[in-house]
Design an enzyme around this catalytic site. Structure first.
Site, PDB file in Angstrom:
ATOM      1  N   ILE A  37      57.873 131.118 -24.431  1.00  0.00           N
ATOM      2  CA  ILE A  37      57.733 130.903 -22.983  1.00  0.00           C
ATOM      3  C   ILE A  37      57.925 132.178 -22.164  1.00  0.00           C
ATOM      4  O   ILE A  37      57.631 132.182 -20.964  1.00  0.00           O
ATOM      5  CB  ILE A  37      58.675 129.798 -22.469  1.00  0.00           C
ATOM      6  CG1 ILE A  37      60.141 130.226 -22.570  1.00  0.00           C
ATOM      7  CG2 ILE A  37      58.437 128.499 -23.225  1.00  0.00           C
ATOM      8  CD1 ILE A  37      61.077 129.234 -21.890  1.00  0.00           C
ATOM      9  N   LYS A  57      58.338 130.665 -16.700  1.00  0.00           N
ATOM     10  CA  LYS A  57      58.857 132.031 -16.701  1.00  0.00           C
ATOM     11  C   LYS A  57      57.764 133.056 -16.398  1.00  0.00           C
ATOM     12  O   LYS A  57      57.939 133.943 -15.564  1.00  0.00           O
ATOM     13  CB  LYS A  57      59.497 132.351 -18.053  1.00  0.00           C
ATOM     14  CG  LYS A  57      60.425 131.271 -18.572  1.00  0.00           C
ATOM     15  CD  LYS A  57      61.566 130.950 -17.621  1.00  0.00           C
ATOM     16  CE  LYS A  57      62.482 129.883 -18.200  1.00  0.00           C
ATOM     17  NZ  LYS A  57      63.592 129.529 -17.294  1.00  0.00           N
ATOM     18  N   ASP A 113      59.085 129.398 -29.843  1.00  0.00           N
ATOM     19  CA  ASP A 113      59.178 129.251 -28.393  1.00  0.00           C
ATOM     20  C   ASP A 113      58.748 130.581 -27.782  1.00  0.00           C
ATOM     21  O   ASP A 113      59.474 131.576 -27.891  1.00  0.00           O
ATOM     22  CB  ASP A 113      60.623 128.900 -28.022  1.00  0.00           C
ATOM     23  CG  ASP A 113      60.835 128.720 -26.528  1.00  0.00           C
ATOM     24  OD1 ASP A 113      60.079 129.324 -25.740  1.00  0.00           O
ATOM     25  OD2 ASP A 113      61.764 127.983 -26.138  1.00  0.00           O
ATOM     26  N   TYR A 166      69.430 129.883 -26.853  1.00  0.00           N
ATOM     27  CA  TYR A 166      69.434 129.201 -25.568  1.00  0.00           C
ATOM     28  C   TYR A 166      70.331 127.963 -25.615  1.00  0.00           C
ATOM     29  O   TYR A 166      70.099 127.063 -26.422  1.00  0.00           O
ATOM     30  CB  TYR A 166      67.991 128.825 -25.236  1.00  0.00           C
ATOM     31  CG  TYR A 166      67.757 128.010 -23.994  1.00  0.00           C
ATOM     32  CD1 TYR A 166      68.338 128.347 -22.777  1.00  0.00           C
ATOM     33  CD2 TYR A 166      66.903 126.903 -24.041  1.00  0.00           C
ATOM     34  CE1 TYR A 166      68.086 127.591 -21.631  1.00  0.00           C
ATOM     35  CE2 TYR A 166      66.641 126.151 -22.909  1.00  0.00           C
ATOM     36  CZ  TYR A 166      67.242 126.499 -21.705  1.00  0.00           C
ATOM     37  OH  TYR A 166      66.985 125.748 -20.586  1.00  0.00           O
TER      38      TYR A 166
END
Length: 497
Positions: A240, A282, A238, A153
């Protein structure tokens, strides 16, 4: 009398005058191009379609219907105003217990109820951005390093590095094995960091992956767990996109692997090295609510991060509302199921539309985007040619997609394309534009995708960038560009070597 640049530098902090924010990237430049000429079906039908924003707008109607049926969930309605005074005055940075309890339960449901989470370990942050930065502040000092598998990302450079002063050390992953992390790549990155005199404090992974849209299998997660325990460094996961799974295999959380390995005497692990970043941006499509969660198995991190959370709390009103909606178990289960179904449908429509033009994507089962393979469209396999193609897609096709180089991908020609932040009609328009673009380049009959008369394209399709379609000097000329140009500031865009 005005100040020169040197004087301005001395008046401001190093952070304020640094260029380490990471905004000088095609990833953000594409957003600026969209902002200057946004697509609208009637008001601006020839504008840029935003396919660089990983938002989930496919299931917001389900939340709207729930709100209509549950007016007491808000303190700003006649039905819920009796709680206004209490909630408006609430300031404890531990957060509302009902909110932390609801979030912990939701995290378990999003992971198939195969693991439970303790509300006392829930620490709030201003979105995943704030939660991530707080965690880095707890784990590392300026100059320390974290290993991160590529592609990753782009905003990690901002979220994790800009204010903390840490370094990100890439773990090179390649398409030959679907960009999976290998033991060899882990060891190589670690040794490179040590050779560069970087103190490695941890490993950061996104699972499901952004930008790949893939999930890590159990064996890979066990490899990561063994690696960080062997090196005595932290593991930050992470997660998410945990509830955006729309195809097999199922999502496996690091919490599940930790649970298994904690009871394995042959492979002991230290749970205090494991930390999870989560968000509702998300999975529920609520990025504007700024709901970030840090979940750590380390008591000292929980304590320290909770103190830091006072710099980025979630609004009490938001906590109150979310505690209400997430406590409705029937709604939550229906939402997770229906959201997955809608994501699967959209993913299928979009990828099949690309396949009509002989464009393939990395096989994926999660996320709000695809990792599109346009390597065959490059005249040469270089990042310069990737930039040429990217600029052409924005200028002529009027689609904001994100080039792989902005994700630190080591192979030119990959692009992340988001598909869940728009309605069905806009997706069809985007696919029609791609078809018209490829058809024009090949001299084929340009018709809508629904008209199956268009000719099949050659397997080894390559685009020739004619001056008729693309004049780099015109696009990049400073005479016609504003100070806020989406292209002028990016070093990757400007680079010609």
């Amino acid at each position: 009398m005005g100040m020169d640049d040197t004087e301005k530098q001395t008046l401001l902090s190093k952070i304020a005058t640094s260029d380490q924010h990471g905004e000088n990237s095609p990833y953000f430049d594409g957003w600026k191009a969209y902002d200057q000429d946004p697509f609208h079906p009637t008001q601006n039908p020839n504008g840029v379609i935003q396919m660089g924003l990983a938002e989930n707008q496919l299931s917001l109607d389900l939340i709207e219907k729930w709100i209509a049926k549950n007016p007491k969930s808000s303190i700003c309605t006649i039905d819920g105003v009796d709680r206004f005074k209490d909630i408006a005055n609430f300031q404890d940075y531990h957060g509302l217990y009902k909110f932390r309890e609801a979030i912990a339960n939701f995290m378990g449901k999003a992971r198939g109820n195969r693991v439970t989470f303790d509300p006392e370990r829930i620490v709030m942050g201003g979105g995943a951005t704030g939660a991530s930065e707080s965690l880095i502040f707890c784990l590392a000092d300026p100059g320390d390093g974290f290993l991160v598998p590529t592609p990753y990302y782009p905003a990690f450079d901002r979220d994790l590095r800009w204010r903390t002063g840490v370094q990100l050390v890439p773990i090179t992953c390649k398409s030959s094995n679907g960009f999976k992390i290998t033991q060899e790549a882990l060891e190589s990155a670690y040794e490179d960091a040590i050779a560069s005199n970087i103190k490695v404090k941890g490993l950061i992974v996104a699972n499901p992956s952004n930008p790949l849209g893939t999930t890590m299998d159990r064996e890979t997660l066990k490899t990561l767990m063994s690696f960080i325990n062997d090196k005595n460094i932290h593991l930050v996961c992470d997660e998410i996109y945990a509830a955006t799974i729309f195809n097999t295999p199922d999502f496996v959380s690091i919490s599940e692997v930790l649970q298994e390995m904690e009871h394995d005497p042959m492979n002991p692990v230290n749970p205090e090295l494991v930390h999870i970043i989560y968000s509702l941006s998300k999975d529920m499509g609520l990025p504007g609510f700024r709901v970030g969660i840090l979940y750590s198995y380390n008591d000292a991190v929980v304590s320290s991060a909770r103190k830091m959370s006072s710099f980025g709390l979630i609004s009490s009103q938001t906590q109150y509302f979310l505690a209400s909606i997430l406590s409705d178990e029937e709604f939550v289960m229906n939402f997770l199921s229906e959201n997955s179904r809608r994501l699967a449908k959209r993913h299928k429509v979009f990828t099949q539309g690309l396949e009509e033009e002989n464009i393939t994507c990395l096989p994926s089962n999660a996320g709000l985007f695809v990792w599109m393979d346009l390597r065959r469209l490059l005249k040469e396999p270089t990042f310069d040619e990737e930039m040429v193609l990217w600029r052409l897609i924005i200028k002529d096709v009027k689609l904001n997609v994100s080039p792989g180089s902005s994700f630190h991908c080591v192979e030119p020609g990959w692009f992340r394309v988001c598909f869940a932040n728009m309605d069905d009609q806009t997706v069809e328009i985007a696919l029609d534009r791609i078809h018209a673009f490829v058809g024009k380049e090949k001299g084929n009959e340009v018709v809508t995708r629904n008209n199956k008369r268009h000719k099949p394209f050659e397997k080894n399709l390559r685009l020739s960038f004619s001056s008729r379609l693309y004049d780099e000097n015109t696009l990049m000329s400073p005479r016609i560009m504003s100070p806020h140009s989406p292209f002028a500031q990016s070093p990757l865009v400007q680079a010609r070597t």
